[in-house]
Design an enzyme around this catalytic site. Structure first.
Site, PDB file in Angstrom:
ATOM      1  N   GLU A  10      -4.166 -11.306  -5.834  1.00 36.40           N
ATOM      2  CA  GLU A  10      -5.333 -11.521  -5.558  1.00 36.40           C
ATOM      3  C   GLU A  10      -5.941 -11.867  -6.699  1.00 36.40           C
ATOM      4  OE1 GLU A  10      -6.808  -9.711  -3.191  1.00 36.40           O
ATOM      5  OE2 GLU A  10      -5.182  -8.654  -2.070  1.00 36.40           O
ATOM      6  N   HIS A  21      -2.326   1.039  -5.004  1.00 34.59           N
ATOM      7  CA  HIS A  21      -2.675   1.334  -3.498  1.00 34.59           C
ATOM      8  C   HIS A  21      -2.703   3.105  -3.399  1.00 34.59           C
ATOM      9  CE1 HIS A  21      -0.419  -2.817  -2.077  1.00 34.59           C
ATOM     10  NE2 HIS A  21      -1.953  -2.745  -2.373  1.00 34.59           N
ATOM     11  N   HIS A  66      -5.629  -3.486  -9.237  1.00 31.91           N
ATOM     12  CA  HIS A  66      -5.850  -3.102  -8.234  1.00 31.91           C
ATOM     13  C   HIS A  66      -4.539  -2.607  -7.248  1.00 31.91           C
ATOM     14  CE1 HIS A  66      -5.188  -3.505  -3.669  1.00 31.91           C
ATOM     15  NE2 HIS A  66      -4.287  -4.261  -3.847  1.00 31.91           N
TER      16      HIS A  66
HETATM   17  O1  2HA Z   1      -0.213  -7.695  -5.264  1.00 29.48           O
HETATM   18  O2  2HA Z   1      -1.519  -4.846  -3.223  1.00 29.48           O
HETATM   19  O3  2HA Z   1      -2.999  -7.154  -2.169  1.00 29.48           O
HETATM   20  C1  2HA Z   1       0.056  -7.107  -3.894  1.00 29.48           C
HETATM   21  C2  2HA Z   1      -0.765  -6.469  -3.371  1.00 29.48           C
HETATM   22  C3  2HA Z   1      -1.808  -7.291  -2.798  1.00 29.48           C
HETATM   23 ZN    ZN Z   2      -3.027  -4.860  -2.048  1.00 31.79          ZN
END
Ligand code: 2HA
Ligand code: ZN
Length: 273
Positions: free
Chosen positions: A119, A144, A142
């Site tokens: 990313e 999840h 970033h």
């Molecule tokens: O790096 O989360 O969006 C792995 C991810 C890509």
């Molecule tokens: Zn990701």
């Protein structure tokens, strides 16, 4: 082999904070396998010796041209690397890169040839904007977060500031500690320049943005600050989902109660509550 962190306590502290946050991401279940990425602008810690360090990689294209990051240095999580490994060995699961004068390419300078996150276009675009706008923010995250991603599967939640208002109303601290709310980026391919461009538009107005059905991107003064904002928003999402799973729609704080928090804590009033 000598690490770039040796005898550089401020740089070492910055990288160790990344390692600490990487551990939290794994523990929270937000970083399955190689999920998520982190970049930190470390240019303030760069001395003449670092400036003279030779490249240990080929020249690699960013995929976009970003004039404000010219000659800047970033710590980047490695692509394919695990947050749980980075938590223990940050310089084997991440690397330090130097942006070249063409503002469109970079080289790795330390400690090992660990290729940066997939990313990278999104991350560097955000850093480019932050530098250009005179921001003091140095870190970009970033990840999840489970409950926030779950909520993004409901189209009603993706309308501008619907999720912001709902999350703010779950617990007063959300408004206090994520006062700009949550921006929304409609689904785009992970790692794409399209995702980077859409993220950039939102990050002008929000410190944390939702990547629909994927995760969040957050910016902050340092990586702990970026993590904290994502964490308070996800806590609110968890409260919402727990209430729903008990079989009722949570009432949420009233508009008046939220406005009172905004007033008493002197929060920015960029968005209606
Ligand atoms: O790096 O989360 O969006 C792995 C991810 C890509
Ligand atoms: Zn990701």
């Amino acid at each position: 082999m000598k690490s770039i962190l040796e005898n550089r306590p401020a740089l070492e502290a910055t990288v160790m904070q990344v390692a600490e946050v990487a551990g939290y991401l794994w523990e929270k279940g937000w970083a399955e396998r190689n999920g998520g990425n982190i970049t930190v602008n470390i240019s303030e810690h760069v001395d003449d010796e670092i400036k003279a360090m030779p490249a240990i990689s080929d020249v690699i294209q960013i995929g976009t041209t970003l004039p404000n990051i010219k000659d800047c240095y970033f710590y980047c999580k490695g692509t394919g690397k695990r947050m749980r490994d980075l938590a223990r060995w940050p310089m084997q699961n991440g690397s330090i890169i130097r942006i070249l004068p063409d503002c469109a390419s970079y080289v790795i300078i330390a400690d090992e040839v660990v290729m940066p996150t997939s990313e990278l276009p999104s991350h560097l675009s955000m850093h480019d904007y932050l530098i250009g706008s005179g921001s003091k923010y140095k870190a970009s995250l970033h990840t999840h977060p489970i409950e926030l991603v779950a909520m993004s599967h409901n189209p009603a939640m993706l309308k501008k500031d619907v999720m912001t208002k709902l999350l703010w109303s779950m617990i007063p601290e959300t408004l206090a500690f994520a006062p700009l709310g949550l921006g929304i980026v409609p689904y785009e391919l992970p790692g794409s320049v399209k995702l980077a461009d859409a993220t950039l538009e939102q990050i002008k107005d929000y410190d944390v943005v939702m990547w629909e059905k994927h995760g969040i991107c957050a910016v902050g003064l340092d990586i702990m600050d970026a993590f904290d904002q994502a964490d308070v928003l996800n806590k609110a999402a968890t409260i919402y989902l727990r209430a729903k799973s008990m079989g009722f729609e949570p009432t949420g704080m009233t508009d008046e109660a939220m406005k009172e928090v905004q007033d008493v804590f002197h929060l920015p009033k960029k968005r209606p509550c």
